[in-house]
Scaffold this active site. Structure first.
Site, PDB file in Angstrom:
ATOM      1  N   CYS A  24       0.835  -1.198   0.000  1.00 54.96           N
ATOM      2  CA  CYS A  24       0.000   0.000   0.000  1.00 54.96           C
ATOM      3  C   CYS A  24       0.869   1.246   0.000  1.00 54.96           C
ATOM      4  O   CYS A  24       1.938   1.274   0.605  1.00 54.96           O
ATOM      5  CB  CYS A  24      -0.849   0.043   1.258  1.00 54.96           C
ATOM      6  SG  CYS A  24      -1.890  -1.396   1.462  1.00 54.96           S
TER       7      CYS A  24
ATOM      8  N   ARG B 211       5.192   0.312  -6.421  1.00 54.42           N
ATOM      9  CA  ARG B 211       5.184  -0.428  -5.158  1.00 54.42           C
ATOM     10  C   ARG B 211       4.220  -1.620  -5.205  1.00 54.42           C
ATOM     11  O   ARG B 211       4.302  -2.508  -4.363  1.00 54.42           O
ATOM     12  CB  ARG B 211       4.808   0.509  -4.006  1.00 54.42           C
ATOM     13  CG  ARG B 211       5.891   1.520  -3.694  1.00 54.42           C
ATOM     14  CD  ARG B 211       5.364   2.658  -2.837  1.00 54.42           C
ATOM     15  NE  ARG B 211       4.849   2.225  -1.561  1.00 54.42           N
ATOM     16  CZ  ARG B 211       5.544   2.173  -0.434  1.00 54.42           C
ATOM     17  NH1 ARG B 211       6.805   2.537  -0.433  1.00 54.42           N
ATOM     18  NH2 ARG B 211       4.991   1.786   0.683  1.00 54.42           N
TER      19      ARG B 211
ATOM     20  N   TRP C 115      -2.854  -2.818  -1.499  1.00 58.59           N
ATOM     21  CA  TRP C 115      -2.362  -4.162  -1.805  1.00 58.59           C
ATOM     22  C   TRP C 115      -3.010  -5.057  -0.753  1.00 58.59           C
ATOM     23  O   TRP C 115      -2.663  -4.980   0.428  1.00 58.59           O
ATOM     24  CB  TRP C 115      -0.838  -4.168  -1.709  1.00 58.59           C
ATOM     25  CG  TRP C 115      -0.182  -5.429  -2.138  1.00 58.59           C
ATOM     26  CD1 TRP C 115       0.060  -5.824  -3.426  1.00 58.59           C
ATOM     27  CD2 TRP C 115       0.345  -6.469  -1.306  1.00 58.59           C
ATOM     28  NE1 TRP C 115       0.697  -7.034  -3.436  1.00 58.59           N
ATOM     29  CE2 TRP C 115       0.890  -7.453  -2.150  1.00 58.59           C
ATOM     30  CE3 TRP C 115       0.407  -6.666   0.075  1.00 58.59           C
ATOM     31  CZ2 TRP C 115       1.488  -8.611  -1.674  1.00 58.59           C
ATOM     32  CZ3 TRP C 115       1.005  -7.818   0.557  1.00 58.59           C
ATOM     33  CH2 TRP C 115       1.536  -8.776  -0.319  1.00 58.59           C
TER      34      TRP C 115
ATOM     35  N   ASN D 213      -1.458   2.079   5.728  1.00 60.33           N
ATOM     36  CA  ASN D 213      -0.517   1.074   5.230  1.00 60.33           C
ATOM     37  C   ASN D 213      -0.045   0.265   6.430  1.00 60.33           C
ATOM     38  O   ASN D 213       0.384   0.844   7.427  1.00 60.33           O
ATOM     39  CB  ASN D 213       0.674   1.785   4.550  1.00 60.33           C
ATOM     40  CG  ASN D 213       1.765   0.819   4.120  1.00 60.33           C
ATOM     41  OD1 ASN D 213       1.513  -0.367   3.941  1.00 60.33           O
ATOM     42  ND2 ASN D 213       2.970   1.330   3.971  1.00 60.33           N
ATOM     43  N   GLY D 214      -0.125  -1.068   6.337  1.00 58.19           N
ATOM     44  CA  GLY D 214       0.323  -1.896   7.457  1.00 58.19           C
ATOM     45  C   GLY D 214      -0.773  -2.862   7.871  1.00 58.19           C
ATOM     46  O   GLY D 214      -1.710  -3.121   7.115  1.00 58.19           O
TER      47      GLY D 214
ATOM     48  N   GLU E  34      18.193 -17.435  -8.091  1.00 55.83           N
ATOM     49  CA  GLU E  34      17.760 -16.084  -8.442  1.00 55.83           C
ATOM     50  C   GLU E  34      17.077 -16.093  -9.819  1.00 55.83           C
ATOM     51  O   GLU E  34      16.064 -15.420 -10.030  1.00 55.83           O
ATOM     52  CB  GLU E  34      18.969 -15.128  -8.419  1.00 55.83           C
ATOM     53  CG  GLU E  34      18.750 -13.755  -9.021  1.00 55.83           C
ATOM     54  CD  GLU E  34      17.596 -12.968  -8.408  1.00 55.83           C
ATOM     55  OE1 GLU E  34      17.101 -13.328  -7.336  1.00 55.83           O
ATOM     56  OE2 GLU E  34      17.168 -11.987  -9.060  1.00 55.83           O
TER      57      GLU E  34
ATOM     58  N   LYS F 221      13.269 -14.960 -10.898  1.00 57.90           N
ATOM     59  CA  LYS F 221      12.956 -13.981 -11.945  1.00 57.90           C
ATOM     60  C   LYS F 221      11.923 -14.550 -12.910  1.00 57.90           C
ATOM     61  O   LYS F 221      10.985 -13.886 -13.305  1.00 57.90           O
ATOM     62  CB  LYS F 221      14.244 -13.642 -12.690  1.00 57.90           C
ATOM     63  CG  LYS F 221      14.652 -12.258 -12.941  1.00 57.90           C
ATOM     64  CD  LYS F 221      14.776 -11.222 -11.889  1.00 57.90           C
ATOM     65  CE  LYS F 221      14.138 -11.386 -10.585  1.00 57.90           C
ATOM     66  NZ  LYS F 221      14.724 -10.708  -9.453  1.00 57.90           N
TER      67      LYS F 221
ATOM     68  N   GLU G 236       8.455 -14.655 -11.210  1.00 61.21           N
ATOM     69  CA  GLU G 236       7.842 -13.334 -11.034  1.00 61.21           C
ATOM     70  C   GLU G 236       7.346 -12.749 -12.351  1.00 61.21           C
ATOM     71  O   GLU G 236       6.272 -12.180 -12.423  1.00 61.21           O
ATOM     72  CB  GLU G 236       8.873 -12.346 -10.476  1.00 61.21           C
ATOM     73  CG  GLU G 236       9.238 -12.564  -9.051  1.00 61.21           C
ATOM     74  CD  GLU G 236      10.334 -11.599  -8.643  1.00 61.21           C
ATOM     75  OE1 GLU G 236      10.070 -10.766  -7.784  1.00 61.21           O
ATOM     76  OE2 GLU G 236      11.441 -11.668  -9.201  1.00 61.21           O
TER      77      GLU G 236
ATOM     78  N   HIS H 178      19.469 -36.733  -6.828  1.00 56.85           N
ATOM     79  CA  HIS H 178      18.839 -36.984  -5.520  1.00 56.85           C
ATOM     80  C   HIS H 178      17.354 -36.618  -5.535  1.00 56.85           C
ATOM     81  O   HIS H 178      16.767 -36.407  -4.483  1.00 56.85           O
ATOM     82  CB  HIS H 178      19.574 -36.192  -4.436  1.00 56.85           C
ATOM     83  CG  HIS H 178      21.008 -36.604  -4.296  1.00 56.85           C
ATOM     84  ND1 HIS H 178      21.386 -37.795  -3.734  1.00 56.85           N
ATOM     85  CD2 HIS H 178      22.147 -35.996  -4.698  1.00 56.85           C
ATOM     86  CE1 HIS H 178      22.711 -37.905  -3.772  1.00 56.85           C
ATOM     87  NE2 HIS H 178      23.189 -36.815  -4.360  1.00 56.85           N
TER      88      HIS H 178
ATOM     89  N   LYS I 178       6.740  -4.013  -4.694  1.00 58.54           N
ATOM     90  CA  LYS I 178       8.170  -3.713  -4.752  1.00 58.54           C
ATOM     91  C   LYS I 178       8.795  -3.739  -3.371  1.00 58.54           C
ATOM     92  O   LYS I 178       9.888  -4.223  -3.168  1.00 58.54           O
ATOM     93  CB  LYS I 178       8.358  -2.340  -5.415  1.00 58.54           C
ATOM     94  CG  LYS I 178       9.808  -1.920  -5.567  1.00 58.54           C
ATOM     95  CD  LYS I 178      10.505  -2.774  -6.602  1.00 58.54           C
ATOM     96  CE  LYS I 178      11.975  -2.466  -6.753  1.00 58.54           C
ATOM     97  NZ  LYS I 178      12.669  -3.607  -7.381  1.00 58.54           N
TER      98      LYS I 178
HETATM   99  C1  F6R Z   1      12.579 -10.216  -6.473  1.00 58.40           C
HETATM  100  C2  F6R Z   1      12.148  -9.150  -5.614  1.00 58.40           C
HETATM  101  C3  F6R Z   1      11.888  -9.451  -4.182  1.00 58.40           C
HETATM  102  C4  F6R Z   1      12.797  -8.567  -3.329  1.00 58.40           C
HETATM  103  C5  F6R Z   1      12.493  -8.774  -1.840  1.00 58.40           C
HETATM  104  C6  F6R Z   1      13.430  -7.978  -0.971  1.00 58.40           C
HETATM  105  O1  F6R Z   1      12.725  -9.779  -7.788  1.00 58.40           O
HETATM  106  O2  F6R Z   1      12.040  -8.026  -6.030  1.00 58.40           O
HETATM  107  O3  F6R Z   1      12.104 -10.791  -3.903  1.00 58.40           O
HETATM  108  O4  F6R Z   1      14.116  -8.892  -3.625  1.00 58.40           O
HETATM  109  O5  F6R Z   1      11.182  -8.407  -1.584  1.00 58.40           O
HETATM  110  O6  F6R Z   1      13.335  -6.621  -1.215  1.00 58.40           O
HETATM  111  P1  F6R Z   1      14.436  -5.616  -0.686  1.00 58.40           P
HETATM  112  O7  F6R Z   1      15.699  -5.938  -1.394  1.00 58.40           O
HETATM  113  O8  F6R Z   1      13.902  -4.258  -1.024  1.00 58.40           O
HETATM  114  O9  F6R Z   1      14.561  -5.851   0.790  1.00 58.40           O
END
Ligand code: F6R
Length: 586
Positions: A2, A27, A74, A100-101, A463, A467, A470, A486, A581
Site C-alpha cells: 500500500c 510499489r 495491496w 498502510n500496514g 535467483e 525472476k 515473477e 537426488h 516492490k
Molecule cells: C525479487 C524481488 C523481491 C525482493 C524482496 C526484498 O525480484 O524483487 O524478492 O528482492 O522483496 O526486497 P528488498 O531488497 O527491497 O529488501
C-alpha cells in the site's frame, strides 16, 4: 505494498494526489482511492484497478478542495473489492483515513466498536482506525488528543493519514514508512519520496512512534505521548525524480539495460564504508548475511565469495526465518543486511533481533534514506538509481559488485575486478537480445522450467528461477547440479525446459554431464555458457570474462529471457500480479 499520500496547501489536492499515486505505482497495488475536504465536507471516490483506469472511470482528480488523502491498496485483509479500497470513512463521515500496514488487534477493536453501534462497510482491518478516531474525537474534541488516544489503542504495524472535515490532517508512523514533503506553501505526506518529489526535494523522515498534525500552513511533529519533536529536514536526491522509462517499453527493460553502467557506480559513493566493513570482517568472530528474495540470493553469492576469496566463514539467513531461530545469532557478531528498498519488514525484524544480541549492523542498500539505513552502524549504498520494476534486476548485480569490492578490500587490492570487461560482457549479451527473444517465444507455453548451476552458480540458478516465476508466472526452480540425481531427475521429460548455467570454470565438466543426463530423459536444454555443446538445444553465449565475475554476466540473459517471455505471455513485466516492490508487512 500500500501507498498512502496526503496533501494540504494552496492548490487543488486531488490532481496532485493522483499524480503522486501514479509515481508510487511501482510499489504494487490492486485498487485506488482519493478523498478531499472542501467546505467542511469530505468527498471520497475509489475502485479496483490501476490509477489511470479508476481515474478515467470515476474522475478521482476532479474532487474539490485543497486538502486530501489518497491510497493504493495491496490486499491483506479482505478481497480486492471497491468496498475494501481506501480511503475509509468514519460512520459520521467526519473523518476519512488511508492506512498502510496491519492492525493486529482489529478484530477486538471492531467488536468493541460494533457493540457501541458503529457499522462497518468493508472487510479491512483499516476501517477500525476511522471509527476509533471518530469515537475518540467525540470525547476529546481536538485532533491532538484524539491521535494520542487512538495510537495507544492500535497494535501492529501502521502508518496512516486521517483527514478531518475541519480541514486538519493527522498522520502516525509505527514500523511503516511515512515522510513529509515540505513545499513553499504546502505539505505532503507519503510512504515514499516519489509521492511528492516533483513538487519538493525537502523531506522530513518521521521516526517510529511519532505523529504529525497539519492545520493549514502549520505543521507539528509529536511523539505518541504528545511531546513535540523537532523536525529535521533532509534534501532528497533529485535522482529520485528520474523515474521515467525514456525510450524503453518498460522500466524492467530499462533497468536490465542500465547494468552495464550501474556496475561501475555500485558502492562508489560509500568507498569508506566498504573499507570500514572489511576492517570489521577481518576481526569478527561470527558473520551473518541476511535478506529477502533477490537480496537473500545475493547474500548466498556473498557467502561463496567470502569463503573462497577471503577465507571468511559466514552464514546466510533468510530474514523471515530468523524470528523462528533467533538463537542462531551469537552475541556481538556482525550482521550484513542486504535490501534494495531498506524497508522490507522481514529484514528490519532480522536486524532488530541481531541488535538485541548486540551485533554490529552493516547494510547494503539502494535507498539511503530508508529505515534500514537509519538502523545500521555502517551503510554501503548500491548507488544504482531508483529501481521501479517490481522484479529486482540492477539492484542484484549492484549488490554482487559491492560484495566483490569487499573481498577486494579484504585482499588488500590483490583481487582484481575488471569493470570494463564485465560492462562489455553485459553490453554484448544485451546486443544478443534477438536470440534470447526467440528462446522466450519457445518457452512461453511451458509449465515448468528448471535452472541448474553448481558452486557459486547455484545461487544464480535460484535467483534466475525467482525472476522467471515473477515475470512469466511459469513454475521455475533452481537446482544445485549435484542434487539432480537426488530427486529432480524424476521430473525430467519432454515437457520440461532446463536452463544450464555453465561457464568455463571448475564447475563446467560436472554441469555438462548433468545437462547430458537431463537431455537423455527428453527435456530441452538451454545452455548459458562461453562455449557451445551438442548437449544444448539452445545456446546463449556468455562472453569470456574473468571467472570471478561470471555470476554477474550469467545473470543478465535470464533477466532478459524472463522479460521477453513476459511480453510473449502478455503479462506486465513492471508490475507482476500479486507482488509489491517494497514488502513492508510481515
Ligand atoms: C525479487 C524481488 C523481491 C525482493 C524482496 C526484498 O525480484 O524483487 O524478492 O528482492 O522483496 O526486497 P528488498 O531488497 O527491497 O529488501
Amino acid at each position: 505494498m500500500c501507498s498512502i499520500i496526503g496533501y494540504s496547501g494552496n492548490e487543488d489536492a486531488a490532481p496532485i494526489i493522483v499524480k503522486g499515486l501514479k509515481r508510487m505505482e511501482y510499489r504494487g497495488y490492486d485498487s485506488v482511492g482519493v478523498a478531499t475536504e472542501s467546505n467542511s465536507q469530505i468527498e471520497l471516490k475509489k475502485g479496483v484497478g490501476k490509477v489511470e483506469d479508476v481515474n478515467s472511470k470515476v474522475q478521482l482528480d476532479i474532487l474539490p478542495g485543497k486538502i486530501g488523502i489518497g491510497h493504493t491498496r495491496w490486499a491483506t485483509h479482505g478481497k480486492v473489492t471497491d468496498a475494501n479500497a481506501h480511503p475509509h470513512s468514519s460512520n459520521s463521515g467526519q473523518i476519512a483515513i488511508v492506512h498502510n500496514g496491519i492492525i493486529e488487534n482489529f478484530d477486538k477493536l471492531k467488536d468493541d466498536l460494533k457493540s457501541e453501534g458503529y457499522k462497518f462497510l468493508s472487510e479491512t482491518d483499516s476501517e477500525v482506525i476511522a471509527n476509533l478516531l471518530q469515537k475518540n474525537y467525540a470525547i476529546s474534541k481536538n485532533v491532538k488528543d484524539t491521535m494520542i488516544k487512538t495510537v495507544s489503542e492500535l497494535k501492529g504495524h501502521f502508518s496512516f493519514i486521517a483527514m478531518f472535515d475541519n480541514g486538519q490532517l493527522a498522520a502516525a508512523r509505527f514500523h511503516e514508512p511515512l515522510i513529509i514533503g515540505v513545499g513553499e506553501k504546502n505539505y505532503f505526506l507519503s510512504s515514499d519520496v516519489l509521492g511528492f518529489i516533483e513538487q519538493t526535494d525537502e523531506a522530513i523522515y518521521i521516526d517510529n512512534g511519532n505523529f504529525i498534525l497539519i492545520d493549514q500552513e502549520k505543521m507539528q511533529i509529536l511523539d505518541f505521548d504528545g511531546n513535540e519533536v523537532k523536525p529535521v529536514i533532509t534534501k532528497v536526491s533529485k535522482e529520485f525524480a528520474d523515474v521515467y522509462k525514456g525510450d524503453y517499453a518498460h522500466f524492467t527493460l530499462k533497468e536490465i539495460s542500465e547494468q552495464s553502467e550501474t556496475i561501475f557506480k555500485a558502492g562508489e559513493s560509500t568507498k569508506e564504508a566498504i573499507k570500514e566493513t572489511s576492517d570489521y570482517l577481518k576481526h569478527a568472530k561470527n558473520i551473518y548475511l541476511t535478506g529477502s528474495g533477490t537480496s537473500y540470493n545475493a547474500s548466498l553469492v556473498g557467502k561463496h565469495l567470502l569463503s573462497k576469496y577471503a577465507k571468511i566463514k559466514t552464514e546466510s539467513i533468510i530474514s523471515s526465518e530468523l524470528p523462528f531461530s533467533p538463537d542462531i545469532i551469537e552475541p556481538n557478531s556482525i550482521l550484513i543486511a542486504l535490501s534494495q528498498s531498506g524497508e522490507s519488514a522481514d529484514v528490519l525484524e532480522a536486524v532488530s533481533i541481531a541488535k538485541k544480541a548486540d551485533c554490529k549492523i552493516i547494510s547494503i542498500i539502494n535507498s539511503l534514506t530508508s529505515t534500514l539505513a537509519r538502523e545500521s552502524d555502517i551503510v554501503i549504498g548500491m548507488n544504482c538509481g531508483p529501481e521501479i520494476g517490481v522484479a529486482a534486476t540492477k539492484s542484484f548485480t549492484s549488490q554482487l559488485i559491492i560484495l566483490y569490492k569487499i573481498i577486494q578490500e579484504l585482499s588488500n587490492e590483490k583481487i582484481e575486478i575488471n569493470f570494463p570487461e564485465i560492462s562489455g560482457a553485459i553490453s554484448k549479451i544485451l546486443q544478443e537480445h534477438n536470440n534470447i527473444k526467440k528462446i522466450a517465444n519457445v518457452i512461453k507455453d511451458i509449465s515448468d522450467i528448471y535452472v541448474l548451476g553448481r558452486g557459486i552458480h547455484y545461487p544464480i540458478a535460484i535467483e534466475s528461477a525467482l525472476k522467471i516465476k515473477e515475470l512469466t508466472y511459469i513454475h521455475a526452480e533452481g537446482i544445485a547440479g549435484g542434487e539432480l540425481k537426488h530427486g529432480p531427475l524424476a521430473l525430467m521429460d519432454s515437457n520440461v525446459f532446463v536452463i544450464i548455467i555453465n561457464p568455463g570454470d571448475s564447475t563446467y565438466q560436472d554441469t555438462l554431464t548433468s545437462a547430458r543426463e537431463i537431455k537423455a530423459r527428453g527435456a530441452k536444454i538451454i545452455g548459458i555458457s562461453d562455449s557451445n555443446s551438442d548437449a544444448y538445444d539452445y545456446w546463449i553465449k556468455l562472453p569470456k570474462t574473468d571467472e570471478l565475475t561470471f555470476p554477474i554476466s550469467e545473470t543478465i540473459p535470464i533477466q532478459l529471457l524472463s522479460y521477453y517471455a513476459a511480453l510473449e505471455k502478455d503479462t506486465d513485466p513492471d508490475y507482476p500480479r500479486n507482488l509489491a516492490k517494497s514488502v513492508t508487512v510481515k
